[in-house]
Design a protein around this motif. Sequence first.
Motif, PDB file in Angstrom:
ATOM      1  N   ALA A  26       0.822  -1.212   0.000  1.00  0.00           N
ATOM      2  CA  ALA A  26       0.000   0.000   0.000  1.00  0.00           C
ATOM      3  C   ALA A  26       0.855   1.261   0.000  1.00  0.00           C
ATOM      4  O   ALA A  26       0.537   2.240  -0.687  1.00  0.00           O
ATOM      5  CB  ALA A  26      -0.941  -0.008   1.204  1.00  0.00           C
ATOM      6  N   GLU A  30       0.815   4.109  -2.946  1.00  0.00           N
ATOM      7  CA  GLU A  30       0.531   5.515  -2.674  1.00  0.00           C
ATOM      8  C   GLU A  30       1.665   6.409  -3.155  1.00  0.00           C
ATOM      9  O   GLU A  30       1.430   7.453  -3.780  1.00  0.00           O
ATOM     10  CB  GLU A  30       0.297   5.727  -1.176  1.00  0.00           C
ATOM     11  CG  GLU A  30      -0.025   7.168  -0.816  1.00  0.00           C
ATOM     12  CD  GLU A  30      -0.361   7.353   0.647  1.00  0.00           C
ATOM     13  OE1 GLU A  30      -0.511   8.521   1.074  1.00  0.00           O
ATOM     14  OE2 GLU A  30      -0.473   6.351   1.388  1.00  0.00           O
ATOM     15  N   TYR A 129      -8.777   1.415  -3.519  1.00  0.00           N
ATOM     16  CA  TYR A 129      -8.542   2.545  -2.626  1.00  0.00           C
ATOM     17  C   TYR A 129      -7.127   2.506  -2.048  1.00  0.00           C
ATOM     18  O   TYR A 129      -6.687   1.489  -1.507  1.00  0.00           O
ATOM     19  CB  TYR A 129      -9.613   2.569  -1.533  1.00  0.00           C
ATOM     20  CG  TYR A 129     -10.965   2.838  -2.166  1.00  0.00           C
ATOM     21  CD1 TYR A 129     -11.419   4.137  -2.340  1.00  0.00           C
ATOM     22  CD2 TYR A 129     -11.721   1.804  -2.679  1.00  0.00           C
ATOM     23  CE1 TYR A 129     -12.615   4.397  -2.979  1.00  0.00           C
ATOM     24  CE2 TYR A 129     -12.926   2.058  -3.330  1.00  0.00           C
ATOM     25  CZ  TYR A 129     -13.365   3.352  -3.473  1.00  0.00           C
ATOM     26  OH  TYR A 129     -14.543   3.603  -4.129  1.00  0.00           O
ATOM     27  N   VAL A 130      -6.435   3.636  -2.198  1.00  0.00           N
ATOM     28  CA  VAL A 130      -5.018   3.743  -1.858  1.00  0.00           C
ATOM     29  C   VAL A 130      -4.813   4.498  -0.553  1.00  0.00           C
ATOM     30  O   VAL A 130      -3.969   4.124   0.266  1.00  0.00           O
ATOM     31  CB  VAL A 130      -4.249   4.431  -3.009  1.00  0.00           C
ATOM     32  CG1 VAL A 130      -2.769   4.537  -2.694  1.00  0.00           C
ATOM     33  CG2 VAL A 130      -4.476   3.690  -4.330  1.00  0.00           C
ATOM     34  N   ALA A 131      -5.544   5.573  -0.325  1.00  0.00           N
ATOM     35  CA  ALA A 131      -5.478   6.347   0.916  1.00  0.00           C
ATOM     36  C   ALA A 131      -6.875   6.836   1.254  1.00  0.00           C
ATOM     37  O   ALA A 131      -7.489   7.552   0.462  1.00  0.00           O
ATOM     38  CB  ALA A 131      -4.514   7.524   0.779  1.00  0.00           C
ATOM     39  N   THR A 172     -12.187   0.674   2.648  1.00  0.00           N
ATOM     40  CA  THR A 172     -10.925   0.867   3.351  1.00  0.00           C
ATOM     41  C   THR A 172      -9.769   0.685   2.363  1.00  0.00           C
ATOM     42  O   THR A 172      -9.955   0.175   1.252  1.00  0.00           O
ATOM     43  CB  THR A 172     -10.772  -0.131   4.507  1.00  0.00           C
ATOM     44  OG1 THR A 172     -10.847  -1.462   3.984  1.00  0.00           O
ATOM     45  CG2 THR A 172     -11.880   0.066   5.532  1.00  0.00           C
ATOM     46  N   VAL A 173      -8.592   1.116   2.784  1.00  0.00           N
ATOM     47  CA  VAL A 173      -7.404   0.975   1.937  1.00  0.00           C
ATOM     48  C   VAL A 173      -7.200  -0.497   1.588  1.00  0.00           C
ATOM     49  O   VAL A 173      -7.298  -1.382   2.443  1.00  0.00           O
ATOM     50  CB  VAL A 173      -6.170   1.529   2.665  1.00  0.00           C
ATOM     51  CG1 VAL A 173      -4.887   1.180   1.920  1.00  0.00           C
ATOM     52  CG2 VAL A 173      -6.288   3.040   2.830  1.00  0.00           C
ATOM     53  N   ARG A 196      -7.552  12.083  -0.346  1.00  0.00           N
ATOM     54  CA  ARG A 196      -8.207  10.792  -0.601  1.00  0.00           C
ATOM     55  C   ARG A 196      -7.658  10.299  -1.936  1.00  0.00           C
ATOM     56  O   ARG A 196      -7.821  10.966  -2.959  1.00  0.00           O
ATOM     57  CB  ARG A 196      -9.717  11.004  -0.679  1.00  0.00           C
ATOM     58  CG  ARG A 196     -10.574   9.777  -0.950  1.00  0.00           C
ATOM     59  CD  ARG A 196     -11.993  10.257  -1.202  1.00  0.00           C
ATOM     60  NE  ARG A 196     -12.990   9.191  -1.191  1.00  0.00           N
ATOM     61  CZ  ARG A 196     -13.268   8.410  -2.237  1.00  0.00           C
ATOM     62  NH1 ARG A 196     -12.611   8.576  -3.378  1.00  0.00           N
ATOM     63  NH2 ARG A 196     -14.219   7.489  -2.139  1.00  0.00           N
ATOM     64  N   SER A 198      -7.318   7.231  -4.866  1.00  0.00           N
ATOM     65  CA  SER A 198      -7.907   6.008  -5.393  1.00  0.00           C
ATOM     66  C   SER A 198      -7.453   5.793  -6.832  1.00  0.00           C
ATOM     67  O   SER A 198      -6.924   6.696  -7.477  1.00  0.00           O
ATOM     68  CB  SER A 198      -9.439   6.079  -5.326  1.00  0.00           C
ATOM     69  OG  SER A 198      -9.920   7.158  -6.107  1.00  0.00           O
TER      70      SER A 198
END
Length: 206
Positions: A26, A30, A129-131, A172-173, A196, A198
Motif C-alpha cells: 500500500a 501511494e 482505494y489507496v489512501a 478501506t485501503v 483521498r 484512489s
Amino acid sequence: MSQIRSLFATRLYRAKLSDHGAPIDAAELEASCLSIAEDDEAGQDWCERNDFPGYTSYASLTDLPWRFSIFADVVKALDAHVAAFAEDLDFDLGGKTLSLDSLWINILPEGGIHTAHIHPHSVISGTTYVAMPPETSAIKFEDPRLAMMMAAPPRRGEARDELRSFVYVAPTVGEVLLWESWLRHEVPMNMSEEDRISISFNYGWN
C-alpha cells in the motif's frame, strides 16, 4: 398467500484487492500515485483548465502499468476480480472477454468532490482505494430508477439497502469495488485535511 420477489438487481462487488494475485504494498502504491501526479504536467494542466479538484490522470496518461510495475500487479489482480464479478452477473460473453480499457489515478484534496456520473462505453467500472484518511468521503451510489419515481414517497430511514434511493459505501485501503458502468455514483466533499487517493478503471467487452 401473497408473494413478493426482488427483480432487476443492481449488484455491487466488494473485496480485498489481495484476494487475487500477490499482495500489493500500500505504501509503495501511494508513493507511486503521488510521484506520477507530481510529474504529470499535462494532467495538472487539464485539471486546472477544467476546474477539477485535486488531480486525475484520466485525461493525460494511458500507460500506468508501463510507468510503474506495481500498477501492472494491480491490473493482474483486477482482471481476476472482474472475471469473478462477471460470473456473478451471469454474463454470456460469447467467447469474448472483459478487458481493461482505462485506468487512472484520483487524488481528492480537502473540499474536493466528484459529481454524479456514469461510465459510458464500458461494461464494468470500479475503484481500488489507496489512501482513505479519517473523515474522508464514502462513495455514493444512486438507484438507477430514481428519475422514474416522480410521485413516490421517501423511504424510511431504516429501509433495506436494496430499497434506498442512495447507498453510501465507505471502503478501506486495499479494497476494490466493482459495479456495472451504467450505475450513477459520486464522491461527496472530502472533509478530511488529507488527500483521498484512489485508482479507478473501466472494463469493456472485446
